[in-house]
Scaffold this motif. Sequence first.
Motif, PDB file in Angstrom:
ATOM      1  N   ILE A 164       0.900  -8.899   7.765  1.00  0.00           N
ATOM      2  CA  ILE A 164       1.913  -9.925   7.518  1.00  0.00           C
ATOM      3  C   ILE A 164       3.271  -9.234   7.406  1.00  0.00           C
ATOM      4  N   PRO A 165       4.375  -9.946   7.644  1.00  0.00           N
ATOM      5  CA  PRO A 165       5.700  -9.314   7.570  1.00  0.00           C
ATOM      6  C   PRO A 165       6.005  -8.696   6.213  1.00  0.00           C
ATOM      7  N   GLU A 166       5.479  -9.290   5.133  1.00  0.00           N
ATOM      8  CA  GLU A 166       5.770  -8.778   3.794  1.00  0.00           C
ATOM      9  C   GLU A 166       5.147  -7.421   3.524  1.00  0.00           C
ATOM     10  N   HIS A 167       4.303  -6.940   4.416  1.00  0.00           N
ATOM     11  CA  HIS A 167       3.760  -5.587   4.305  1.00  0.00           C
ATOM     12  C   HIS A 167       4.709  -4.531   4.875  1.00  0.00           C
ATOM     13  N   ILE A 168       5.773  -4.959   5.528  1.00  0.00           N
ATOM     14  CA  ILE A 168       6.720  -4.009   6.114  1.00  0.00           C
ATOM     15  C   ILE A 168       7.642  -3.504   5.006  1.00  0.00           C
ATOM     16  N   VAL A 169       7.359  -2.312   4.515  1.00  0.00           N
ATOM     17  CA  VAL A 169       8.014  -1.802   3.312  1.00  0.00           C
ATOM     18  C   VAL A 169       9.520  -1.702   3.468  1.00  0.00           C
ATOM     19  N   PRO A 186       9.404  -0.449  -3.839  1.00  0.00           N
ATOM     20  CA  PRO A 186       8.014  -0.724  -3.448  1.00  0.00           C
ATOM     21  C   PRO A 186       7.013   0.128  -4.215  1.00  0.00           C
ATOM     22  N   PHE A 187       5.861  -0.483  -4.525  1.00  0.00           N
ATOM     23  CA  PHE A 187       4.773   0.210  -5.200  1.00  0.00           C
ATOM     24  C   PHE A 187       3.442  -0.295  -4.656  1.00  0.00           C
ATOM     25  N   LEU A 188       2.405   0.483  -4.872  1.00  0.00           N
ATOM     26  CA  LEU A 188       1.044   0.092  -4.518  1.00  0.00           C
ATOM     27  C   LEU A 188       0.169   0.121  -5.766  1.00  0.00           C
ATOM     28  N   ILE A 189      -0.706  -0.877  -5.879  1.00  0.00           N
ATOM     29  CA  ILE A 189      -1.719  -0.879  -6.916  1.00  0.00           C
ATOM     30  C   ILE A 189      -3.001  -1.465  -6.324  1.00  0.00           C
ATOM     31  N   LYS A 190      -4.063  -0.700  -6.332  1.00  0.00           N
ATOM     32  CA  LYS A 190      -5.367  -1.165  -5.856  1.00  0.00           C
ATOM     33  C   LYS A 190      -5.271  -1.826  -4.477  1.00  0.00           C
ATOM     34  N   ASP A 191      -4.518  -1.223  -3.576  1.00  0.00           N
ATOM     35  CA  ASP A 191      -4.379  -1.699  -2.206  1.00  0.00           C
ATOM     36  C   ASP A 191      -3.514  -2.953  -2.068  1.00  0.00           C
ATOM     37  N   TYR A 192      -2.773  -3.283  -3.115  1.00  0.00           N
ATOM     38  CA  TYR A 192      -1.825  -4.389  -3.074  1.00  0.00           C
ATOM     39  C   TYR A 192      -0.406  -3.830  -3.155  1.00  0.00           C
ATOM     40  N   LEU A 193       0.482  -4.400  -2.388  1.00  0.00           N
ATOM     41  CA  LEU A 193       1.880  -3.986  -2.371  1.00  0.00           C
ATOM     42  C   LEU A 193       2.690  -4.897  -3.289  1.00  0.00           C
ATOM     43  N   TYR A 194       3.627  -4.312  -4.030  1.00  0.00           N
ATOM     44  CA  TYR A 194       4.534  -5.145  -4.820  1.00  0.00           C
ATOM     45  C   TYR A 194       5.908  -4.488  -4.882  1.00  0.00           C
ATOM     46  N   PHE A 195       6.892  -5.300  -5.228  1.00  0.00           N
ATOM     47  CA  PHE A 195       8.279  -4.859  -5.293  1.00  0.00           C
ATOM     48  C   PHE A 195       8.850  -5.283  -6.635  1.00  0.00           C
ATOM     49  N   LYS A 196       9.615  -4.398  -7.248  1.00  0.00           N
ATOM     50  CA  LYS A 196      10.179  -4.733  -8.548  1.00  0.00           C
ATOM     51  C   LYS A 196      11.607  -4.242  -8.675  1.00  0.00           C
ATOM     52  N   ASN A 197      12.331  -4.922  -9.522  1.00  0.00           N
ATOM     53  CA  ASN A 197      13.666  -4.522  -9.917  1.00  0.00           C
ATOM     54  C   ASN A 197      13.698  -4.562 -11.434  1.00  0.00           C
TER      55      ASN A 197
END
Length: 283
Positions: free
Chosen positions: A16-21, A32-43
């Motif tokens: 999906i496009p949201e996987h494009i870091v 960007p970060f990874l946890i258990k094969d899930y991508l997330y973004f934080k500020n």
Amino acid sequence: MITPEKEEYVLTKAYIPEHIVSLMTLISKGEPFLIKDYLYFKNDNWLIFIGYPLEKNLSEEEFEAALMDVVNKYNPESTWFIAPEIPHSLLNACQRSEADEYYKLDLQGLKIKSNLMRISRKASMEATVEREKAILKEHERLIADFIELEKPQDMIKQLFLSIPEYVNHSSAAVVLNARDKEKNLSAFYVIDLSAAEFATYVVGCYSRKHYVPHASDLLFLEMINLAKEHKKGYINLGLGVNEGIKRFKVKWGGAPFLKYKFCELSSKRSKAFEFVRLFPSKF
């Protein structure tokens, strides 16, 4: 943060496009970060969680556990996530939710309809297509015209205004231009080629002053050619959004392939999170 090696891993697994870091980082302004094969973004005070595991084997329990681990770790003021399904236990916690489907165009064995080739050839008699790697002042004028005339919501406005920075900092971004016989910019698409398996449309604009009929179809055809040249298996066309956008995607052979659910877990908002909802939908 994600190391270059981890980012390369994400791009090989992206669907999906949201996987494009790089794209998400530049436009959302989150880390960007990874946890258990899930991508997330934080500020500092918000969190965007991409609930599509890179290995595609979605476990509702694993997803919820990973999401809650991150939320408990950072305690953000605002949290938003997208996923194929919203876990049952979180349904009542969603202060706002949406549902849609991702569309894609498979390129393997693709046969373009004769009527689409006909209107594209007709448009090619009035416009030429070129590929570039930069957003110029003329592109920014079309973006400004779009914002002035359409008066989009802030989230759409911010996405379009972020495009020059994104293109100028991305080695995988390609700008497709359609120019009329006087070399005026009639329309443009921005395409991202980062993901190993697919190409994705980011944004596009057309000129009211130098309008060429079916310029969008001509650029769509060029997008197909570009994706094929880069050995992509498909083009992710984003969400259905509305009937008009669905018709355009289906007209070119697009079909739904993945459910999309959006959930807002808190009432405090940041413009950055709106990209999660906007990016795959703005065609």
